[in-house]
Enzyme design. Structure first.
Site, mmCIF file in Angstrom:
data_model
loop_
_atom_site.group_PDB
_atom_site.id
_atom_site.type_symbol
_atom_site.label_atom_id
_atom_site.label_comp_id
_atom_site.label_asym_id
_atom_site.label_seq_id
_atom_site.Cartn_x
_atom_site.Cartn_y
_atom_site.Cartn_z
ATOM 1 N N GLU B 49 0.866 -1.180 0.000
ATOM 2 C CA GLU B 49 0.000 0.000 0.000
ATOM 3 C C GLU B 49 0.893 1.216 0.000
ATOM 4 O OE1 GLU B 49 -3.937 -1.457 2.503
ATOM 5 O OE2 GLU B 49 -2.607 0.063 3.326
ATOM 6 N N ASP B 60 -5.607 9.128 10.404
ATOM 7 C CA ASP B 60 -4.315 8.558 10.769
ATOM 8 C C ASP B 60 -3.822 9.066 12.108
ATOM 9 O OD1 ASP B 60 -3.383 6.797 8.613
ATOM 10 O OD2 ASP B 60 -3.699 8.579 7.379
#
Lengths: 416, 271
Positions: B49, B60
């Site tokens: 990824e 995040d």
């Protein structure tokens, strides 16, 4: 003018939802629910709780009772005759949201969302804040309802608005400094979202402006329309007709939607949104996302953003922490594209001058955010006829800004 | 849709192991070093990824947010993301490559041009954290036109109707977020994760990868026992953050990726 006691058919207020977004929360091509999967179900639950509450007379009874007896609504619509004379044009009326409990319009929304949180059985509320007004309004409601409260605030904004930080702490809220990014409002939103992702089961996120993922733009608008609904009834009573122009400052757009939305279907009322021009629109250091932004996706909705060509959000600047935000409510973006919104902007210096002008000639100290609306409003009014009418939303009072203002005026350095 | 991701999972299944899905942010700590780091990680992974740095990575945690900050400060552009993908593809013809990030970056470029360039760089799928199934209209046609899988997330808060929606709208694999929280937080309870994955499987034929919060080889091995893939992100990114020396960062990443590879293959390396 007073609110109904236990009656909902008072002429000041109505409860229909006009110009509603589509089922997905889209206002035209704007808005929507661009949120992480973890938040999709909590957002849906808030949406369902909101529609159920909005259809329940008991909810409005409770809400309006608090708005009257706790917040102090209806706020006055004040004909500022000395300011009008000084400006030399249209009759200027000020919608006195600064007289609300906690000193700004923000409490209209936190009362509404706080009641929703309570109905949903949430024990804890969180919020982001820029100028600190939404944080104080959230902390106030948390104290009132006996809820735990965490407020996310950029460290830069904490320095600019220390009195509000201390007020929040006094109210029992935990103020959490945010250091990421530019350490201002957008970063506080990021951090509040991060916390909410992990705590959504028992926590309600009281979002402060008419932006964010669906249903927040709708919620915040509906809870603030009391401003425009009152102003509309008040101007009809005082002047016998609707205003020619309604003016509000725009950061995310909560006070603007609150004042302007109820005039939206009055085709002859010009609706003016005043953005923060910072050091000037040409300087690149401003927060005018409607005037200078491009369509983009941030904080859960598609709207106009201050961003670079590759979609990176760029740092904004405004003397006023409450307007220092790179996005804007999606419905305002739509109203602009539809031609229903007229744009204007005021620089830091113009806002400072407007703050001093209103203070000297009317004895009202406005917030720096509201001073942007005053600066542009007076400029527009000067070009209008004395038989014309302008309503300016005085969205908050300026006490919280005093240190910042004195610093800019040089009063702290040279001891004048 | 890409057939490559399906082949990756078939291959892993045939070998009786889970796929290792490794994440790094493109351009972290700068585009030059990022190239070597991605190639090093790719050598141990079945799917890589590649994060597209963004100014406001709302989902995040601090580790991956800092990676975005480093990458952007070093002048990483979206063209670098495509170039790094191309380099990884050139060296690894069979591995899965997924771009991961936030909606505003592809939106700014336009999803059509973005998809065209991603596909040309050898990308198989795209995971946009803030485009849930309901907002797919904005990207679906472009992804389909360029045979890109649309990877969708599921979380502990996703009810059955959302699981079915993700199965209908997504392709490639389902990414189960193992905790209600941000990347890099502590992993949720393994029994909860196991039963939720089993439940998702009962509703879907798609491979299910599990990520968010997997930091140790032991955790990876536990998850590998029942999931089709194990996603490791913050743990790999933190190897870069912890080592300002470029060679040291490469070594640390290589070692941690080897450990995770061993863990997901069903055996443990000696400590």
């Amino acid at each position: 003018m007073s609110l109904p006691q236990g009656s909902l058919d008072h002429p000041l207020y109505h409860f229909d939802i006009s110009h509603a977004p589509d089922a997905g929360g889209h206002f035209g091509r704007f808005g929507g629910r661009f949120a992480a999967e973890t938040l999709m179900q909590p957002l849906k639950e808030i949406e369902e709780a909101f529609y159920a509450a909005w259809a329940d007379p008991e909810f409005h009874r409770e809400r309006l009772d608090l708005l009257k007896n706790y917040v102090g609504r209806a706020t006055p619509l004040y004909h500022a005759e000395r300011l009008t004379k000084l400006t030399g044009g249209a009759q200027i009326y000020l919608k006195r949201e600064d007289l609300n409990h906690t000193g700004a319009h923000k409490i209209n929304n936190t009362i509404g969302q706080g009641l929703l949180a309570r109905r949903m059985g949430k024990k804890r509320v969180i919020a982001e804040t820029g100028a600190g007004q939404h944080g104080v309004a959230t902390a106030t409601v948390a104290a009132l309802f006996g809820m735990q409260c965490d407020i996310y605030m950029g460290r830069e904004d904490m320095a600019r608005q220390m009195p509000n930080v201390l007020r929040m702490r006094l109210l029992g809220a935990n103020v959490i400094p945010v250091d990421s990014g530019s350490a201002t409002l957008k970063d506080a939103v990021n951090e509040a979202l991060r916390n909410w992702v992990a705590t959504c089961e028992d926590t309600f996120y009281i979002f402060g402006t008419a932006a964010g993922p669906h249903p927040y733009p709708l919620l915040v608008r509906q809870f603030h329309t009391v401003i425009g609904q009152e102003a509309r009834a008040q101007i009809l009573e005082q002047a016998g007709r609707l205003p020619d122009v309604a003016v509000a400052c725009v950061g995310g757009g909560s006070n603007a939607m609150g004042l302007l939305h109820p005039f939206r279907d009055d085709a002859d009322v010009r609706l003016v949104a005043v953005e923060a021009a910072g050091y000037g629109l040409d300087s690149g250091r401003h927060a005018a996302s409607l005037a200078a932004g491009t369509a983009g996706i941030l904080h859960g909705n598609l709207t106009f953003l201050l961003e670079d060509a590759e979609g990176q959000v760029i740092p904004t600047h405004s003397i006023s922490a409450g307007l220092d935000y790179p996005g804007v409510g999606p419905e305002l973006a739509l109203m602009l594209e539809e031609g229903r919104l007229q744009l204007d902007a005021a620089t830091d210096d113009e806002a400072l001058a407007a703050l001093q002008q209103l203070t000297r000639c009317e004895g009202i100290i406005p917030a720096l955010e509201s001073s942007h609306a005053l600066a542009a409003g007076c400029r527009l009014a000067a070009g209008m006829r004395p038989d014309q009418i302008m309503i300016i939303n005085l969205s908050g009072r300026g006490d919280k800004d005093m240190d910042n203002v004195f610093k800019h005026l040089g009063w702290l350095e040279d001891g004048k | 849709m890409s057939t490559r991701l399906a082949q990756v999972f078939e291959r892993c299944r045939a070998q009786g192991r889970a796929a290792l899905v490794g994440y790094l942010t493109a351009g972290d700590p700068n585009p030059q070093q990022s190239r070597e780091l991605l190639l090093t990680l790719a050598a141990h992974c079945d799917i890589i990824e590649i994060g597209m740095p963004f100014s406001d990575p709302m989902a995040d945690g601090p580790v991956i947010e800092a990676a975005s900050v480093r990458a952007l400060a070093a002048g990483t552009h979206i063209s670098d993301v495509f170039e790094l993908s191309r380099v990884v593809r050139q060296v690894n013809p069979d591995m899965g490559i997924v771009l991961m990030g936030y909606a505003n970056v592809p939106f700014a470029m336009g999803f059509e041009l973005f998809s065209e360039r991603a596909a040309a760089a050898g990308v198989d799928g795209v995971l946009i954290v803030d485009i849930p199934p309901e907002e797919g209209a904005i990207c679906d046609a472009a992804f389909k036109a360029h045979a890109l899988d649309r990877i969708l997330l599921l979380s502990p808060t996703s009810p059955d109707e959302r699981i079915r929606l993700a199965c209908d709208e997504g392709s490639g694999f389902l990414y189960y977020v193992s905790l209600t929280g941000i990347t890099g937080a502590d992993m949720g309870d393994i029994n909860d994760i196991r039963s939720k994955v089993a439940h998702i499987r009962s509703l879907s034929g798609m491979p299910v990868c599990v990520g968010f919060g997997i930091k140790t080889a032991a955790q990876a091995a536990e998850v590998a026992a029942f999931a089709d893939g194990v996603v490791v992100g913050s743990h790999f990114v933190s190897q870069i953050a912890a080592n300002s020396d470029a060679d040291a960062a490469l070594e640390a990443l290589d070692a941690s990726a080897a450990a995770m590879q061993a863990a997901t293959s069903g055996f443990q390396l000696e400590a």
